[in-house]
Motif scaffolding. Structure first.
Motif, PDB file in Angstrom:
ATOM      1  N   ASN A 106     -34.689  16.437  -1.872  1.00  0.00           N
ATOM      2  CA  ASN A 106     -34.680  16.570  -3.345  1.00  0.00           C
ATOM      3  C   ASN A 106     -35.401  15.462  -4.105  1.00  0.00           C
ATOM      4  N   TYR A 107     -36.394  14.836  -3.487  1.00  0.00           N
ATOM      5  CA  TYR A 107     -37.137  13.788  -4.194  1.00  0.00           C
ATOM      6  C   TYR A 107     -38.169  14.405  -5.139  1.00  0.00           C
ATOM      7  N   ASP A 108     -38.357  13.751  -6.295  1.00  0.00           N
ATOM      8  CA  ASP A 108     -39.462  14.117  -7.195  1.00  0.00           C
ATOM      9  C   ASP A 108     -40.779  13.632  -6.614  1.00  0.00           C
ATOM     10  N   ALA A 109     -40.710  12.495  -5.944  1.00  0.00           N
ATOM     11  CA  ALA A 109     -41.939  11.925  -5.381  1.00  0.00           C
ATOM     12  C   ALA A 109     -41.639  11.121  -4.129  1.00  0.00           C
ATOM     13  N   VAL A 110     -42.579  11.179  -3.190  1.00  0.00           N
ATOM     14  CA  VAL A 110     -42.587  10.257  -2.052  1.00  0.00           C
ATOM     15  C   VAL A 110     -43.827   9.395  -2.244  1.00  0.00           C
ATOM     16  N   ILE A 111     -43.632   8.079  -2.179  1.00  0.00           N
ATOM     17  CA  ILE A 111     -44.763   7.163  -2.364  1.00  0.00           C
ATOM     18  C   ILE A 111     -44.901   6.272  -1.136  1.00  0.00           C
ATOM     19  N   ASP A 133     -40.911  18.218   3.642  1.00  0.00           N
ATOM     20  CA  ASP A 133     -39.567  18.814   3.641  1.00  0.00           C
ATOM     21  C   ASP A 133     -38.597  18.095   2.707  1.00  0.00           C
ATOM     22  N   CYS A 134     -38.777  16.802   2.492  1.00  0.00           N
ATOM     23  CA  CYS A 134     -37.787  16.071   1.685  1.00  0.00           C
ATOM     24  C   CYS A 134     -38.081  16.138   0.185  1.00  0.00           C
ATOM     25  N   LEU A 135     -39.250  16.690  -0.178  1.00  0.00           N
ATOM     26  CA  LEU A 135     -39.594  16.795  -1.602  1.00  0.00           C
ATOM     27  C   LEU A 135     -38.968  18.034  -2.227  1.00  0.00           C
ATOM     28  N   LYS A 136     -38.694  17.936  -3.530  1.00  0.00           N
ATOM     29  CA  LYS A 136     -38.339  19.114  -4.335  1.00  0.00           C
ATOM     30  C   LYS A 136     -39.543  20.027  -4.405  1.00  0.00           C
ATOM     31  N   PHE A 141     -46.541  13.762  -3.398  1.00  0.00           N
ATOM     32  CA  PHE A 141     -46.711  12.675  -2.417  1.00  0.00           C
ATOM     33  C   PHE A 141     -47.908  11.851  -2.864  1.00  0.00           C
ATOM     34  N   VAL A 142     -47.706  10.551  -3.055  1.00  0.00           N
ATOM     35  CA  VAL A 142     -48.792   9.659  -3.468  1.00  0.00           C
ATOM     36  C   VAL A 142     -48.882   8.517  -2.457  1.00  0.00           C
ATOM     37  N   ASN A 143     -50.016   8.440  -1.794  1.00  0.00           N
ATOM     38  CA  ASN A 143     -50.203   7.445  -0.738  1.00  0.00           C
ATOM     39  C   ASN A 143     -51.507   6.696  -0.975  1.00  0.00           C
ATOM     40  N   ARG A 203     -58.008   4.507   0.021  1.00  0.00           N
ATOM     41  CA  ARG A 203     -58.082   5.643  -0.891  1.00  0.00           C
ATOM     42  C   ARG A 203     -56.675   5.962  -1.392  1.00  0.00           C
ATOM     43  N   LEU A 204     -56.633   6.502  -2.611  1.00  0.00           N
ATOM     44  CA  LEU A 204     -55.374   7.030  -3.121  1.00  0.00           C
ATOM     45  C   LEU A 204     -55.396   8.532  -2.891  1.00  0.00           C
ATOM     46  N   ILE A 205     -54.437   9.031  -2.153  1.00  0.00           N
ATOM     47  CA  ILE A 205     -54.393  10.468  -1.858  1.00  0.00           C
ATOM     48  C   ILE A 205     -53.113  11.050  -2.455  1.00  0.00           C
ATOM     49  N   LYS A 206     -53.303  12.158  -3.192  1.00  0.00           N
ATOM     50  CA  LYS A 206     -52.165  12.841  -3.813  1.00  0.00           C
ATOM     51  C   LYS A 206     -52.065  14.255  -3.254  1.00  0.00           C
ATOM     52  N   ALA A 207     -50.848  14.739  -3.082  1.00  0.00           N
ATOM     53  CA  ALA A 207     -50.657  16.107  -2.597  1.00  0.00           C
ATOM     54  C   ALA A 207     -49.355  16.641  -3.181  1.00  0.00           C
ATOM     55  N   ARG A 208     -49.373  17.927  -3.550  1.00  0.00           N
ATOM     56  CA  ARG A 208     -48.191  18.507  -4.187  1.00  0.00           C
ATOM     57  C   ARG A 208     -47.559  19.579  -3.309  1.00  0.00           C
ATOM     58  N   LYS A 209     -46.213  19.616  -3.346  1.00  0.00           N
ATOM     59  CA  LYS A 209     -45.490  20.674  -2.643  1.00  0.00           C
ATOM     60  C   LYS A 209     -45.296  21.842  -3.598  1.00  0.00           C
ATOM     61  N   LYS A 210     -45.894  22.960  -3.258  1.00  0.00           N
ATOM     62  CA  LYS A 210     -45.732  24.155  -4.109  1.00  0.00           C
ATOM     63  C   LYS A 210     -45.287  25.267  -3.201  1.00  0.00           C
ATOM     64  N   LYS A 211     -44.228  25.958  -3.566  1.00  0.00           N
ATOM     65  CA  LYS A 211     -43.785  27.038  -2.668  1.00  0.00           C
ATOM     66  C   LYS A 211     -44.147  28.381  -3.249  1.00  0.00           C
TER      67      LYS A 211
END
Ligand code: SAM
Length: 211
Positions: A106-111, A133-136, A141-143, A203-211
């Motif tokens: 249920n995290y809003d973000a993983v960093i 799996d742990c994201l809402k 995800f921002v790395n 690099r800054l890499i962003k990715a979104r969980k969309k179901k």
């Protein structure tokens, strides 16, 4: 050396670096600040993988003073430094290996920053699946991390890791941006993007969980 033992070596490495860690890493605070600047406005519940002494959290709590942050880090000495920061009461720390610890949900973000460049592609698939799996739903995800600038460079460092006979040397094995983004796609992420930062091999890499 297997993944578990390699990660224990990382723990020893960072425990030993504790006296000089902040001084060295403060020279590229820009890469750490960018994490908070790339989060969604309504971010509240955050998981930080490898927060160490908490440098990226300084800026995060400036922008999101009410955030609730969970940190997973294998080095107890790094976490001990984090516990001295003025925001430590808003942080839950878990000392352990990313591959052994349950991330929760249920995290809003993983960093993460500067912490995930020691794994081979097959290990990153396992790790990024745990992140997904742990994201809402709609979580981010921002790395911001070290990358290899070519496939050859990536291959060379992994070869070196696999042939590090005396297991003594600390070897970084960053993947290329293309491989990072491909793995994120394979585990289910969407809207995957990368941007350049102040360090040419980061690099800054962003990715979104969309179901
Ligand atoms: C270079 S430091 C980055 C710390 C902080 N994110 C920063 O940018 O200043 C990497 C951190 O990742 C942690 N780490 C490395 N491998 C890990 C693993 N397998 N499980 C948990 N933590 C790990 C280390 O203990 C260390 O604190």
């Amino acid at each position: 050396m297997n993944l578990y033992d390699r990660n224990q070596k990382q723990r020893d490495f960072f425990n030993e670096k504790i006296d000089t860690y902040d001084q060295v890493h403060e020279t590229f605070m820009g890469t750490k600040k960018m994490i908070a600047e790339n989060l969604d406005e309504d971010t509240n519940k955050v998981l930080d993988l490898g927060a160490g002494t908490g440098l990226e959290l300084i800026h995060l709590f400036e922008i999101y003073p009410n955030a609730s942050v969970t940190v997973i880090d294998i080095s107890e000495k790094m976490l001990n430094e984090l516990s001295k920061r003025n925001f430590a009461d808003r942080v839950t720390t878990i000392c352990g290996d990313f591959f052994e610890i349950n991330f929760g949900n249920n995290y809003d973000a993983v960093i993460s920053t500067s912490a995930l460049h020691h794994f081979k592609p097959e290990e990153k698939i396992i790790l990024y699946k745990k992140v997904f799996d742990c994201l809402k739903n709609n979580g981010l995800f921002v790395n911001c991390d070290k990358i290899s600038l070519s496939q050859e460079e990536q291959n060379r460092s992994i070869y070196e890791l696999e042939n590090n006979i005396d297991n003594y040397k600390h070897i970084d094995t960053p993947l290329t941006v293309e491989n990072e983004m491909s793995i994120l796609g394979q585990v289910g992420f969407n809207d995957i993007s990368s941007s350049e930062v102040e360090k040419s091999n980061y690099r800054l890499i962003k990715a979104r969980k969309k179901k």
